[in-house]
Design a protein around this motif. Structure first.
Motif, mmCIF file in Angstrom:
data_model
loop_
_atom_site.group_PDB
_atom_site.id
_atom_site.type_symbol
_atom_site.label_atom_id
_atom_site.label_comp_id
_atom_site.label_asym_id
_atom_site.label_seq_id
_atom_site.Cartn_x
_atom_site.Cartn_y
_atom_site.Cartn_z
ATOM 1 N N ASN A 102 15.709 -0.271 -4.398
ATOM 2 C CA ASN A 102 16.610 0.196 -5.463
ATOM 3 C C ASN A 102 18.039 -0.294 -5.289
ATOM 4 O OD1 ASN A 102 14.536 1.552 -6.653
ATOM 5 N ND2 ASN A 102 14.974 3.500 -5.620
ATOM 6 N N GLU A 103 18.514 -0.351 -4.043
ATOM 7 C CA GLU A 103 19.952 -0.609 -3.852
ATOM 8 C C GLU A 103 20.292 -2.048 -3.480
ATOM 9 O OE1 GLU A 103 22.168 2.344 -1.778
ATOM 10 O OE2 GLU A 103 20.742 3.917 -2.341
ATOM 11 N N LEU A 104 19.369 -2.782 -2.875
ATOM 12 C CA LEU A 104 19.735 -4.141 -2.443
ATOM 13 C C LEU A 104 19.019 -5.260 -3.206
ATOM 14 C CD1 LEU A 104 20.117 -3.968 1.450
ATOM 15 C CD2 LEU A 104 21.902 -4.074 -0.274
ATOM 16 N N MET A 105 17.844 -4.994 -3.711
ATOM 17 C CA MET A 105 17.093 -6.085 -4.346
ATOM 18 C C MET A 105 17.523 -6.289 -5.791
ATOM 19 S SD MET A 105 13.266 -5.963 -2.969
ATOM 20 C CE MET A 105 12.859 -6.040 -1.248
ATOM 21 N N PRO A 106 17.518 -7.510 -6.321
ATOM 22 C CA PRO A 106 17.104 -8.744 -5.664
ATOM 23 C C PRO A 106 18.133 -9.221 -4.651
ATOM 24 C CG PRO A 106 17.939 -9.220 -7.858
ATOM 25 C CD PRO A 106 17.933 -7.732 -7.715
ATOM 26 N N ALA A 107 17.641 -9.891 -3.611
ATOM 27 C CA ALA A 107 18.545 -10.337 -2.545
ATOM 28 C C ALA A 107 17.846 -11.364 -1.665
ATOM 29 C CB ALA A 107 18.957 -9.147 -1.691
ATOM 30 N N SER A 108 18.634 -11.961 -0.774
ATOM 31 C CA SER A 108 18.069 -12.900 0.206
ATOM 32 C C SER A 108 17.488 -12.093 1.361
ATOM 33 C CB SER A 108 19.154 -13.851 0.705
ATOM 34 O OG SER A 108 19.759 -14.486 -0.386
ATOM 35 N N ARG B 213 0.834 -1.213 0.000
ATOM 36 C CA ARG B 213 0.000 0.000 0.000
ATOM 37 C C ARG B 213 0.862 1.253 0.000
ATOM 38 N NH1 ARG B 213 -2.710 -1.249 4.490
ATOM 39 N NH2 ARG B 213 -1.752 0.307 5.831
ATOM 40 N N THR B 214 1.905 1.231 0.829
ATOM 41 C CA THR B 214 2.830 2.358 0.836
ATOM 42 C C THR B 214 4.259 1.826 0.804
ATOM 43 O OG1 THR B 214 2.537 2.357 3.228
ATOM 44 C CG2 THR B 214 1.516 4.175 2.046
ATOM 45 N N VAL B 215 5.073 2.495 0.016
ATOM 46 C CA VAL B 215 6.494 2.152 -0.047
ATOM 47 C C VAL B 215 7.231 3.402 0.418
ATOM 48 C CG1 VAL B 215 8.370 1.474 -1.580
ATOM 49 C CG2 VAL B 215 6.087 0.539 -1.950
ATOM 50 N N ASN B 216 7.642 3.397 1.690
ATOM 51 C CA ASN B 216 8.267 4.612 2.220
ATOM 52 C C ASN B 216 9.699 4.758 1.687
ATOM 53 O OD1 ASN B 216 9.897 2.936 3.766
ATOM 54 N ND2 ASN B 216 8.663 3.146 5.615
ATOM 55 N N VAL B 217 10.344 5.831 2.088
ATOM 56 C CA VAL B 217 11.646 6.146 1.509
ATOM 57 C C VAL B 217 12.693 5.071 1.849
ATOM 58 C CG1 VAL B 217 12.091 7.737 3.416
ATOM 59 C CG2 VAL B 217 13.429 7.937 1.325
ATOM 60 N N TYR B 218 12.573 4.474 3.035
ATOM 61 C CA TYR B 218 13.507 3.393 3.389
ATOM 62 C C TYR B 218 13.291 2.189 2.467
ATOM 63 C CZ TYR B 218 14.207 6.025 7.706
ATOM 64 O OH TYR B 218 14.494 7.002 8.608
ATOM 65 N N ALA B 219 12.030 1.860 2.293
ATOM 66 C CA ALA B 219 11.722 0.708 1.437
ATOM 67 C C ALA B 219 12.204 0.960 0.019
ATOM 68 C CB ALA B 219 10.218 0.430 1.467
ATOM 69 N N GLU B 220 11.996 2.172 -0.451
ATOM 70 C CA GLU B 220 12.430 2.505 -1.804
ATOM 71 C C GLU B 220 13.951 2.341 -1.941
ATOM 72 O OE1 GLU B 220 11.229 6.508 -3.396
ATOM 73 O OE2 GLU B 220 9.569 5.175 -3.971
ATOM 74 N N GLY C 227 19.550 -13.069 8.638
ATOM 75 C CA GLY C 227 19.873 -13.901 7.471
ATOM 76 C C GLY C 227 21.191 -13.449 6.885
ATOM 77 N N VAL C 228 21.424 -13.830 5.634
ATOM 78 C CA VAL C 228 22.718 -13.543 5.021
ATOM 79 C C VAL C 228 22.907 -12.042 4.766
ATOM 80 C CG1 VAL C 228 21.891 -14.037 2.692
ATOM 81 C CG2 VAL C 228 24.311 -14.262 3.189
ATOM 82 N N VAL C 229 21.830 -11.306 4.592
ATOM 83 C CA VAL C 229 21.946 -9.845 4.490
ATOM 84 C C VAL C 229 22.001 -9.303 5.919
ATOM 85 C CG1 VAL C 229 20.888 -7.721 3.642
ATOM 86 C CG2 VAL C 229 20.712 -9.820 2.284
ATOM 87 N N THR C 230 23.147 -8.732 6.272
ATOM 88 C CA THR C 230 23.425 -8.412 7.677
ATOM 89 C C THR C 230 22.918 -7.017 8.074
ATOM 90 O OG1 THR C 230 25.564 -7.475 7.082
ATOM 91 C CG2 THR C 230 25.535 -9.816 7.677
ATOM 92 N N PRO C 231 22.777 -6.761 9.385
ATOM 93 C CA PRO C 231 22.417 -5.420 9.849
ATOM 94 C C PRO C 231 23.366 -4.353 9.290
ATOM 95 C CG PRO C 231 22.337 -6.971 11.682
ATOM 96 C CD PRO C 231 22.864 -7.728 10.492
ATOM 97 N N ASP C 232 24.671 -4.647 9.246
ATOM 98 C CA ASP C 232 25.642 -3.670 8.710
ATOM 99 C C ASP C 232 25.324 -3.288 7.270
ATOM 100 O OD1 ASP C 232 27.073 -3.461 10.981
ATOM 101 O OD2 ASP C 232 28.822 -4.625 10.306
ATOM 102 N N GLN C 233 24.998 -4.295 6.460
ATOM 103 C CA GLN C 233 24.693 -4.017 5.044
ATOM 104 C C GLN C 233 23.449 -3.144 4.924
ATOM 105 O OE1 GLN C 233 24.956 -8.279 3.872
ATOM 106 N NE2 GLN C 233 25.096 -7.419 1.819
ATOM 107 N N ILE C 234 22.449 -3.439 5.752
ATOM 108 C CA ILE C 234 21.200 -2.676 5.692
ATOM 109 C C ILE C 234 21.444 -1.247 6.183
ATOM 110 C CG2 ILE C 234 18.847 -2.527 6.627
ATOM 111 C CD1 ILE C 234 18.932 -5.670 6.687
#
Ligand code: AMP
Ligand code: MG
Length: 330
Positions: A87-93, A76-83, A194-201
């Protein structure tokens, strides 16, 4: 029902896609674990997923897409974080939790107002999702509570005769499930490591993310409450790597008449005790973890696992091990 075993050729991919659109269940490979796919727009297909797996209906499903545009059809909403993440990480685990649109039925989200969405990285998963041409709900393709399947043969062990088809692809490269990142509230929360770590996010969002994976934390991720990844035999977990302690534990079990096995980093230091290598690197440990549990449960009656790596990726492996051990840490 006779389960079809499909291969990665155009004909079989089209067949897999057709089966999904007809409301059937098709298991397929992703880079994390094998998923059990159903048409997310077909309520009765989605409901049959819970039946085939024996999954509690209050544990919501992840919706899989192959194209970023599909995310905007279901969120319903894709906020700026989600965007930024899209844009920068997907596709991903990586799975993101966002407010849901009405097209996503409550049976997918277990009544929550949010939907979990993932765009897998693996070419095989994306080819399947493209052939399906609809968003696809997919929990791991195992019986609920069992170790997740990382090969099509393990899917067959659990679900042969219960689902329309298994798409037989490669063994999964990652081996543990996606990171679940809740972006529906004020602060980004990691609900499952998971394999995508807090640091990466954090490095793409530029704000701190909170990790809330303890079942006692009051978070809206029902899945973390359930028994998970349990082998058929008891498993105890050590995080020290202390060879004497592990050897003594093994000997104690042997004396009681058990046939234990040590699932450890260095197998060369346990004399003639039964050992299995948990993996030499974090990547290898994750890749082999669930397969190791499924092999060892058939040969031994007690698993003593030891894992002492301390990286952020190791935290996600430890999360699975702790749950496999049903919190039994020595
Ligand atoms: P599985 O597909 O079996 O690996 O499990 C899916 C995981 O995603 C579970 O831990 C669920 O609780 C979590 N999940 C799915 N949908 C949501 C949601 N809307 N909000 C929070 N967590 C979710
Ligand atoms: Mg699962």
């Amino acid at each position: 029902m006779k389960t079809k075993y499909l291969q990665f050729n155009d004909n079989d991919l089209n067949e897999a896609g057709r089966l999904i659109r007809q409301g059937e269940l098709v298991a397929f490979p992703t880079e994390t674990v094998y998923g059990l796919g159903a048409n997310a727009l077909d309520v009765s297909a989605v409901k049959s997923t819970y039946v085939a797996k024996g999954r509690p209906s209050d544990n919501p499903l992840i919706v899989h897409v192959y194209d970023k545009k599909q995310i905007y059809d279901i969120a319903r909403t894709v906020n700026v974080y989600a965007e930024t993440i899209i844009n920068e990480l997907m596709p991903a685990s990586l799975t993101v939790v966002l407010p849901k649109k009405a097209v996503i039925d409550d049976c997918i989200t277990a009544g929550l107002d949010t939907v979990a969405i993932r765009m897998p990285e693996s070419a095989e998963a994306r080819a399947f999702l493209q052939a399906a041409a609809v968003p696809v709900t997919a929990p791991s393709a195992n019986l609920s509570g069992r170790p997740s399947p990382t090969t099509w043969r393990r899917v067959s062990d659990d679900l042969d005769g219960k689902i329309a088809a298994i798409l037989c692809g490669q063994p999964c490269k990652v081996g543990i499930e996606s990171t679940v990142l809740d972006l529906s509230g004020e602060q980004p929360l990691i609900l499952r490591p998971g394999v995508v770590t807090p640091d990466q996010i954090e490095s793409v969002l530029k704000i701190p993310v909170k990790v809330v994976t303890n079942p006692k934390d009051k978070v809206n991720s029902p899945g973390v409450r359930y028994k998970h990844y349990a082998p058929k035999v008891p498993l105890v977990l050590d995080t020290s790597g202390d060879v004497k302690k592990l050897s003594d534990y093994y000997d104690g079990l042997s004396e009681q008449g058990f046939k234990p096995v040590l699932l450890v980093e260095d197998t060369s230091v346990y004399g003639n005790r039964s050992v299995c290598c948990i993996g030499r690197t974090d990547v290898e440990v994750a890749q082999n973890l669930f397969e190791n549990l499924r092999v060892l449960e058939n040969k031994y009656d007690y698993i003593i696992a030891s894992f002492s790596s301390k990286t952020q990726f190791a935290d996600s492996i430890l999360n699975r091990l702790i749950r496999s051990a049903a919190q039994h840490i020595i």
